[in-house]
Design a protein around this motif. Sequence first.
Motif, PDB file in Angstrom:
ATOM      1  N   UNK A  32       0.489  -1.199  -0.460  1.00 36.62           N
ATOM      2  CA  UNK A  32       0.440  -0.007   0.267  1.00 36.62           C
ATOM      3  C   UNK A  32       0.965   1.297  -0.047  1.00 36.62           C
ATOM      4  N   UNK A  33       2.028   1.228   0.612  1.00 36.13           N
ATOM      5  CA  UNK A  33       3.065   2.156   0.673  1.00 36.13           C
ATOM      6  C   UNK A  33       4.091   1.689  -0.790  1.00 36.13           C
ATOM      7  N   UNK A  34       4.693   3.149  -0.706  1.00 37.65           N
ATOM      8  CA  UNK A  34       5.728   2.912  -2.039  1.00 37.65           C
ATOM      9  C   UNK A  34       6.939   4.344  -1.230  1.00 37.65           C
ATOM     10  N   UNK A  35       8.175   4.440  -1.440  1.00 37.86           N
ATOM     11  CA  UNK A  35       9.113   5.739  -1.173  1.00 37.86           C
ATOM     12  C   UNK A  35       9.953   5.914  -1.891  1.00 37.86           C
ATOM     13  N   UNK A  36      10.720   6.745  -1.328  1.00 37.94           N
ATOM     14  CA  UNK A  36      12.612   6.714  -1.617  1.00 37.94           C
ATOM     15  C   UNK A  36      13.031   6.747  -0.965  1.00 37.94           C
ATOM     16  N   UNK A  54      -3.558   6.118  -2.190  1.00 34.80           N
ATOM     17  CA  UNK A  54      -4.394   6.456  -2.562  1.00 34.80           C
ATOM     18  C   UNK A  54      -3.763   8.121  -2.897  1.00 34.80           C
ATOM     19  N   UNK A  55      -2.115   8.169  -3.174  1.00 30.39           N
ATOM     20  CA  UNK A  55      -1.510   9.520  -3.836  1.00 30.39           C
ATOM     21  C   UNK A  55      -1.645  10.656  -2.910  1.00 30.39           C
ATOM     22  N   UNK A  56      -2.680  10.564  -1.639  1.00 29.17           N
ATOM     23  CA  UNK A  56      -3.184  11.533  -0.984  1.00 29.17           C
ATOM     24  C   UNK A  56      -2.100  11.710   0.223  1.00 29.17           C
ATOM     25  N   UNK A  57      -1.390  10.946   0.932  1.00 31.59           N
ATOM     26  CA  UNK A  57      -0.741  10.843   2.121  1.00 31.59           C
ATOM     27  C   UNK A  57       0.609  10.943   1.554  1.00 31.59           C
ATOM     28  N   UNK A  58       1.737  11.651   2.218  1.00 27.88           N
ATOM     29  CA  UNK A  58       2.882  11.744   2.058  1.00 27.88           C
ATOM     30  C   UNK A  58       3.931  11.826   3.517  1.00 27.88           C
ATOM     31  N   UNK A  59       4.322  11.562   3.142  1.00 28.66           N
ATOM     32  CA  UNK A  59       5.803  11.726   4.564  1.00 28.66           C
ATOM     33  C   UNK A  59       6.837  12.123   4.357  1.00 28.66           C
ATOM     34  N   UNK A  60       7.640  13.334   4.877  1.00 28.31           N
ATOM     35  CA  UNK A  60       8.905  13.084   4.373  1.00 28.31           C
ATOM     36  C   UNK A  60       9.830  13.585   5.012  1.00 28.31           C
ATOM     37  N   UNK A  61      11.231  13.424   4.677  1.00 27.07           N
ATOM     38  CA  UNK A  61      12.479  13.655   5.885  1.00 27.07           C
ATOM     39  C   UNK A  61      12.018  15.057   5.834  1.00 27.07           C
ATOM     40  N   UNK A  62      12.802  15.404   6.994  1.00 28.92           N
ATOM     41  CA  UNK A  62      12.732  17.485   7.655  1.00 28.92           C
ATOM     42  C   UNK A  62      13.834  17.699   6.626  1.00 28.92           C
ATOM     43  N   UNK A  63      14.918  16.891   6.246  1.00 25.65           N
ATOM     44  CA  UNK A  63      16.124  17.715   5.835  1.00 25.65           C
ATOM     45  C   UNK A  63      15.703  17.515   3.615  1.00 25.65           C
ATOM     46  N   UNK A  64      14.660  17.133   3.933  1.00 24.60           N
ATOM     47  CA  UNK A  64      13.663  17.488   2.082  1.00 24.60           C
ATOM     48  C   UNK A  64      12.774  18.176   2.131  1.00 24.60           C
ATOM     49  N   UNK A  65      12.129  18.811   2.956  1.00 26.56           N
ATOM     50  CA  UNK A  65      11.192  19.473   3.100  1.00 26.56           C
ATOM     51  C   UNK A  65      11.063  20.527   2.504  1.00 26.56           C
ATOM     52  N   UNK A  67      11.662  21.024  -0.640  1.00 27.06           N
ATOM     53  CA  UNK A  67      12.845  20.648  -1.509  1.00 27.06           C
ATOM     54  C   UNK A  67      12.296  19.346  -2.394  1.00 27.06           C
ATOM     55  N   UNK A  68      11.796  18.627  -2.454  1.00 31.61           N
ATOM     56  CA  UNK A  68      11.557  16.819  -2.722  1.00 31.61           C
ATOM     57  C   UNK A  68       9.419  17.443  -2.326  1.00 31.61           C
ATOM     58  N   UNK A  69       9.645  16.715  -4.022  1.00 31.84           N
ATOM     59  CA  UNK A  69       7.970  15.807  -3.830  1.00 31.84           C
ATOM     60  C   UNK A  69       7.755  14.330  -4.458  1.00 31.84           C
ATOM     61  N   UNK A  70       7.179  14.059  -3.682  1.00 27.62           N
ATOM     62  CA  UNK A  70       6.224  12.547  -3.921  1.00 27.62           C
ATOM     63  C   UNK A  70       5.113  12.193  -5.147  1.00 27.62           C
ATOM     64  N   UNK A  71       5.080  12.530  -5.712  1.00 29.44           N
ATOM     65  CA  UNK A  71       3.433  12.004  -5.756  1.00 29.44           C
ATOM     66  C   UNK A  71       3.649  10.825  -7.021  1.00 29.44           C
ATOM     67  N   UNK A  72       2.343  10.064  -7.300  1.00 26.75           N
ATOM     68  CA  UNK A  72       1.660   9.093  -7.592  1.00 26.75           C
ATOM     69  C   UNK A  72       0.783   9.460  -8.413  1.00 26.75           C
ATOM     70  N   UNK A  73       1.531   9.339 -10.264  1.00 33.10           N
ATOM     71  CA  UNK A  73       0.024   9.260 -11.048  1.00 33.10           C
ATOM     72  C   UNK A  73      -0.555   8.474 -11.211  1.00 33.10           C
ATOM     73  N   UNK A  74      -0.335   7.703 -11.309  1.00 38.83           N
ATOM     74  CA  UNK A  74      -0.573   5.888 -11.791  1.00 38.83           C
ATOM     75  C   UNK A  74      -0.455   5.241 -10.285  1.00 38.83           C
ATOM     76  N   UNK A  75      -1.186   4.479 -10.568  1.00 40.42           N
ATOM     77  CA  UNK A  75      -0.609   2.813  -9.550  1.00 40.42           C
ATOM     78  C   UNK A  75       0.441   2.597  -9.162  1.00 40.42           C
ATOM     79  N   UNK A  76       1.140   1.791 -10.079  1.00 39.72           N
ATOM     80  CA  UNK A  76       3.070   1.866 -10.240  1.00 39.72           C
ATOM     81  C   UNK A  76       3.322   2.275 -10.798  1.00 39.72           C
TER      82      UNK A  76
END
Length: 121
Positions: A32-36, A54-65, A67-76
Amino acid sequence: QVQLVESGGGSVQAGGSLTLSCAASGDLYYYRYMGWFRQAPGKEREGVAVIHASGRMADYADSVKRRFTIRRDKPNTIYLEMNSLDPDDTGMYYCAADAVLEVAVATARCWGQGTQVTISS
């Protein structure tokens, strides 16, 4: 069997931008989760950003907030848009998938092979 394939790494100067992509194949129902995550030479692997299916819940490391954006446009497929890159962002970037992922915990059931990001000053 789920396979994760990263792309988009490269070398840029500080202040530049890169976008990483991760394409997943196989049955993602459990994952259910993917990440970097990333690992710099001589350092432990650390979380960068994670996102729910769902693409609606994301979390970031403080060091990249901010500056970085994670997104999930397609299910995979997920992306990591990286701006204002700093030499400290240099490392191997790994895509990961699991039922739950947290940036504070660098463990996952499934990992990609990684893509190298190098930032020069």
